[in-house]
Design an enzyme around this catalytic site. Sequence first.
Site, PDB file in Angstrom:
ATOM      1  N   LYS A 186       1.124   4.251  -2.867  1.00  0.00           N
ATOM      2  CA  LYS A 186       0.833   5.664  -2.586  1.00  0.00           C
ATOM      3  C   LYS A 186       2.064   6.537  -2.843  1.00  0.00           C
ATOM      4  O   LYS A 186       1.933   7.670  -3.327  1.00  0.00           O
ATOM      5  CB  LYS A 186       0.326   5.833  -1.151  1.00  0.00           C
ATOM      6  CG  LYS A 186      -0.998   5.099  -0.885  1.00  0.00           C
ATOM      7  CD  LYS A 186      -2.130   5.572  -1.791  1.00  0.00           C
ATOM      8  CE  LYS A 186      -3.469   4.994  -1.423  1.00  0.00           C
ATOM      9  NZ  LYS A 186      -4.566   5.435  -2.304  1.00  0.00           N
ATOM     10  N   TYR A 238       0.838  -1.210   0.000  1.00  0.00           N
ATOM     11  CA  TYR A 238       0.000   0.000   0.000  1.00  0.00           C
ATOM     12  C   TYR A 238       0.873   1.261   0.000  1.00  0.00           C
ATOM     13  O   TYR A 238       0.635   2.200  -0.774  1.00  0.00           O
ATOM     14  CB  TYR A 238      -0.893  -0.051   1.240  1.00  0.00           C
ATOM     15  CG  TYR A 238      -1.890   1.068   1.367  1.00  0.00           C
ATOM     16  CD1 TYR A 238      -3.074   1.073   0.628  1.00  0.00           C
ATOM     17  CD2 TYR A 238      -1.665   2.125   2.247  1.00  0.00           C
ATOM     18  CE1 TYR A 238      -4.001   2.101   0.765  1.00  0.00           C
ATOM     19  CE2 TYR A 238      -2.589   3.153   2.388  1.00  0.00           C
ATOM     20  CZ  TYR A 238      -3.752   3.134   1.646  1.00  0.00           C
ATOM     21  OH  TYR A 238      -4.669   4.146   1.779  1.00  0.00           O
TER      22      TYR A 238
HETATM   23  P1  NAP Z   1     -13.476   2.336   0.875  1.00  0.00           P
HETATM   24  O1  NAP Z   1     -14.471   2.808   1.880  1.00  0.00           O
HETATM   25  O2  NAP Z   1     -12.951   0.957   0.982  1.00  0.00           O
HETATM   26  O3  NAP Z   1     -14.124   2.566  -0.605  1.00  0.00           O
HETATM   27  C1  NAP Z   1     -13.392   2.189  -1.739  1.00  0.00           C
HETATM   28  C2  NAP Z   1     -14.177   2.541  -2.964  1.00  0.00           C
HETATM   29  O4  NAP Z   1     -13.398   2.154  -4.118  1.00  0.00           O
HETATM   30  C3  NAP Z   1     -15.494   1.804  -3.078  1.00  0.00           C
HETATM   31  O5  NAP Z   1     -16.439   2.656  -3.720  1.00  0.00           O
HETATM   32  C4  NAP Z   1     -15.157   0.622  -3.988  1.00  0.00           C
HETATM   33  O6  NAP Z   1     -16.282   0.164  -4.758  1.00  0.00           O
HETATM   34  C5  NAP Z   1     -14.166   1.273  -4.922  1.00  0.00           C
HETATM   35  N1  NAP Z   1     -13.257   0.337  -5.583  1.00  0.00           N
HETATM   36  C6  NAP Z   1     -12.490  -0.624  -5.022  1.00  0.00           C
HETATM   37  N2  NAP Z   1     -11.779  -1.267  -5.968  1.00  0.00           N
HETATM   38  C7  NAP Z   1     -12.123  -0.697  -7.161  1.00  0.00           C
HETATM   39  C8  NAP Z   1     -11.767  -0.926  -8.502  1.00  0.00           C
HETATM   40  N3  NAP Z   1     -10.889  -1.880  -8.851  1.00  0.00           N
HETATM   41  N4  NAP Z   1     -12.339  -0.147  -9.476  1.00  0.00           N
HETATM   42  C9  NAP Z   1     -13.231   0.812  -9.156  1.00  0.00           C
HETATM   43  N5  NAP Z   1     -13.611   1.067  -7.896  1.00  0.00           N
HETATM   44  C10 NAP Z   1     -13.073   0.316  -6.914  1.00  0.00           C
HETATM   45  O7  NAP Z   1     -12.191   3.305   0.848  1.00  0.00           O
HETATM   46  P2  NAP Z   1     -11.902   4.701   1.594  1.00  0.00           P
HETATM   47  O8  NAP Z   1     -11.449   4.420   2.975  1.00  0.00           O
HETATM   48  O9  NAP Z   1     -12.998   5.637   1.352  1.00  0.00           O
HETATM   49  O10 NAP Z   1     -10.600   5.181   0.776  1.00  0.00           O
HETATM   50  C11 NAP Z   1     -10.688   5.878  -0.457  1.00  0.00           C
HETATM   51  C12 NAP Z   1      -9.282   6.287  -0.899  1.00  0.00           C
HETATM   52  O11 NAP Z   1      -8.643   7.029   0.145  1.00  0.00           O
HETATM   53  C13 NAP Z   1      -8.368   5.093  -1.181  1.00  0.00           C
HETATM   54  O12 NAP Z   1      -7.515   5.400  -2.261  1.00  0.00           O
HETATM   55  C14 NAP Z   1      -7.578   4.968   0.103  1.00  0.00           C
HETATM   56  O13 NAP Z   1      -6.331   4.359  -0.115  1.00  0.00           O
HETATM   57  C15 NAP Z   1      -7.417   6.427   0.484  1.00  0.00           C
HETATM   58  N6  NAP Z   1      -7.149   6.637   1.912  1.00  0.00           N
HETATM   59  C16 NAP Z   1      -8.051   6.272   2.861  1.00  0.00           C
HETATM   60  C17 NAP Z   1      -7.754   6.507   4.208  1.00  0.00           C
HETATM   61  C18 NAP Z   1      -8.715   6.151   5.313  1.00  0.00           C
HETATM   62  O14 NAP Z   1      -8.361   6.311   6.491  1.00  0.00           O
HETATM   63  N7  NAP Z   1      -9.919   5.691   5.026  1.00  0.00           N
HETATM   64  C19 NAP Z   1      -6.529   7.086   4.558  1.00  0.00           C
HETATM   65  C20 NAP Z   1      -5.634   7.437   3.559  1.00  0.00           C
HETATM   66  C21 NAP Z   1      -5.958   7.222   2.232  1.00  0.00           C
HETATM   67  P3  NAP Z   1     -17.202  -1.104  -4.241  1.00  0.00           P
HETATM   68  O15 NAP Z   1     -18.033  -0.566  -3.109  1.00  0.00           O
HETATM   69  O16 NAP Z   1     -18.005  -1.476  -5.421  1.00  0.00           O
HETATM   70  O17 NAP Z   1     -16.223  -2.164  -3.789  1.00  0.00           O
END
Ligand code: NAP
Length: 248
Positions: free
Chosen positions: A160, A156
Amino acid sequence: MGILKGKTAIITGATRGIGKGIAERFAEEGANVVFTYASSEEKAKAIEADLNSKGVKALALKSNAADYSACEDLVKMTLEQFETIDIVVNNAGITRDGLLMRMSEENWDEVIDTNLKSVFNMTKAVQRTMLKQRSGSIVNISSVVGVKGNAGQANYAASKAGINGFTKSVAQELGSRNIRCNAIAPGFIETEMTASLDEKVVQEWRDAIPLKRGGTPEDVANATLFLASDASAYITGQIIHVCGGMLT
Ligand code: NAP
């Protein structure tokens, strides 16, 4: 009304968490929103209806961000319905955590393809359109882990860190055509996913953050809105950390 009025945005992965927050914020600010999902069809349709009720045009499409030709098709389908593509937010991301000792080749490839190759795929797919328009804003969702690293997240963190290098390079290549490329690096954002974690552990994380709380999808959406909009017209190649001061 709204600072994105008349603009069209593509957001990858907006069925929940941060992507959903960005889609809602963009719609509130007047943008037409095309967003993708991997498998959550029902949630996607409900969000599509909700965004359409805000007076903008929204479209949910099932599209695998890791698949190069699917991203080309996504851009084609967007252009069939909307005249321009002004904003792309590369948000889709996954984790497959584990210590290196136990990390399989599949765990590595899945994370690199979904988190990093996806950003290449979408940027390539939209490049021609933005070059013709002589404008565009690409916002990539990275992570503080891309700078700090994290035990158990080598795949991961690499994905990033790769996004950060890609963002700065694209900013340099496309700046002369008025196409901007920036990244947002969230810290600990509390989403449905983190709600299932042990509350005591989560409280320890909150206590270690200078602002003493986890971030919300709205916190990330507001910073993304700024980078997507003309309010940041002179900003490109930057990584903005939305982490409550976790990384200083
Ligand atoms: P999440 O709740 O797991 O949601 C992920 C989203 O991406 C869902 O809509 C999922 O769709 C979609 N997705 C997954 N694989 C995909 C693919 N191959 N093609 C198209 N769509 C896909 O994630 P999140 O926590 O909101 O994170 C969003 C972004 O922020 C990510 O890049 C993550 O690395 C980054 N981030 C998050 C955090 C945190 O604390 N949450 C911190 C730093 C960075 P489905 O529902 O259909 O599976």
